[in-house]
Motif scaffolding. Structure first.
Motif, short mmCIF file in Angstrom:
data_model
loop_
_atom_site.label_atom_id
_atom_site.label_comp_id
_atom_site.label_asym_id
_atom_site.label_seq_id
_atom_site.Cartn_x
_atom_site.Cartn_y
_atom_site.Cartn_z
N ASN A 1 0.81 -1.21 0.00
CA ASN A 1 0.00 0.00 0.00
C ASN A 1 0.84 1.27 0.00
N THR A 2 2.16 1.10 -0.14
CA THR A 2 3.04 2.28 -0.14
C THR A 2 3.50 2.62 -1.55
N SER A 3 4.24 1.70 -2.17
CA SER A 3 4.76 1.94 -3.52
C SER A 3 4.11 1.04 -4.56
N GLY A 4 3.24 0.13 -4.11
CA GLY A 4 2.71 -0.89 -5.01
C GLY A 4 3.55 -2.13 -4.98
N ASN A 5 4.74 -2.03 -4.34
CA ASN A 5 5.65 -3.16 -4.21
C ASN A 5 5.92 -3.83 -5.55
N HIS A 6 6.36 -3.04 -6.54
CA HIS A 6 6.72 -3.63 -7.83
C HIS A 6 7.93 -4.54 -7.67
N ILE A 7 8.99 -4.01 -7.07
CA ILE A 7 10.30 -4.64 -6.86
C ILE A 7 10.75 -5.45 -8.08
N ASN A 8 10.36 -5.00 -9.26
CA ASN A 8 10.64 -5.74 -10.49
C ASN A 8 10.49 -4.80 -11.69
N PRO A 9 11.57 -4.47 -12.40
CA PRO A 9 11.47 -3.57 -13.55
C PRO A 9 10.51 -4.04 -14.63
N ALA A 10 10.40 -5.36 -14.82
CA ALA A 10 9.50 -5.88 -15.85
C ALA A 10 8.05 -5.55 -15.51
N PHE A 11 7.70 -5.64 -14.24
CA PHE A 11 6.34 -5.32 -13.80
C PHE A 11 6.07 -3.83 -13.94
N THR A 12 7.05 -3.02 -13.56
CA THR A 12 6.91 -1.56 -13.68
C THR A 12 6.70 -1.16 -15.14
#
Length: 298
Positions: free
Chosen positions: A62-73
């Motif tokens: 709920n803070t950054s969306g927790n992408h932690i993955n360039p492919a997802f971003t």
């Protein structure tokens, strides 16, 4: 709560670092000679990476969306779910977080790197390597083809399922009912002579929906960890798997930079010939998965 973009960048950095610490930390525990978990098996790695995704998701979803993955971003941005202006800062934060997390793995396991004699075991605690590679041109070609297919399929399942779990989770359908209920209350208040601003109505809808679906959203983020755990056990055999450009590229850069005085005399090459596979395949899979999800579900 609404956080500034600076906080979101820091969160992506921290989330990716935690992913690497728990994920590659588990790999180091299994692969490096002399640890108490040495040769304890693939399931240990699966649990490590599953928790490596689950914990940041529950902390930062709920803070950054927790992408932690360039492919997802990138997949989210191309499909219009994420602003393009924030793509580069997110990816930079993710790669730097991966490098930082890997540096901590090295710091905690350095005596065991020095004991390990197999270069592939050392590199495997940093980045993915194909089990088909035996150093010949033919095996490298086979490793590249199989690795690309494996990374694409695994990444596609990860991103498509992640979209479904976080956007179509149980409780999401409450939004329509909440909107109708709040609007009906606003209409009744207006009929009674009370002034009701449209912005207040929308704010109430948003807050009520967030509270009503908070539990369902938490379960969805929890499920992401089990999804990754399942992917590691099901498609992890051929390559690792990576499923994440930052998770592979950041640690590979660090492996290339660190000297033998830290990683031991048996540190091998960083296998840069393969490095594009766990970067390009997840990115293409991410773009495809998010676009397909949007085409079907809007």
């Amino acid at each position: 709560m609404d956080f500034s973009w600076a906080i979101k960048y820091a969160t992506e950095f921290l989330g990716t670092a935690i992913l690497i610490i728990l994920g590659n930390g588990a790999v180091a525990n299994v692969e490096l000679k002399g640890t108490k978990g040495h040769q304890s098996g693939w399931l240990v790695i699966a649990v490590g990476y599953g928790m490596g995704v689950m914990i940041p998701a529950l902390m930062f979803g709920n803070t950054s969306g927790n992408h932690i993955n360039p492919a997802f971003t990138l997949g989210l941005a191309i499909s219009g779910y994420f602003p393009w202006a924030q793509v580069a800062p997110y990816i930079i934060a993710q790669v730097l977080g991966a490098i930082f997390g890997q540096a901590l793995v090295v710091a905690t396991h350095r005596p065991y790197y020095l004991k390990t004699e197999n270069p592939n075991n050392i590199l495997g605690t940093f980045s993915t390597i194909s089990s088909l590679d035996h150093g010949t041109a033919e095996s490298r070609k086979a490793a590249t083809i199989n690795g690309f297919i494996n990374e694409f399929v695994g990444s596609f399942v990860l991103f498509f399922a992640a979209m479904g779990m976080t956007k179509l989770h149980f409780g999401a359908e409450l939004k329509v009912l909440i909107e109708k209920n709040v609007q009906q209350q606003a209409l009744q208040a207006a009929q009674a002579g009370q002034k009701v601003a449209e912005s207040d109505v929308q704010s109430l809808i948003h807050n009520t929906f967030a509270q009503a679906t908070n539990g369902s959203s938490a379960v969805a983020h929890l499920a992401l960890g089990f999804l990754v755990m399942a992917l590691v056990t099901s498609v992890g055999g051929p390559t690792g798997p990576g499923l994440n450009p930052a998770r592979d590229l950041g640690p590979r850069i660090l492996h290339f930079i660190l000297p033998k005085s830290i990683l031991g005399e048996h540190k091998g090459d960083s296998k840069w010939w393969y490095s594009w596979v766990p970067v390009v395949a997840p990115i293409l899979a991410g773009i495809t998965a998010v676009a397909l999800f949007k085409a079907i579900y809007g």
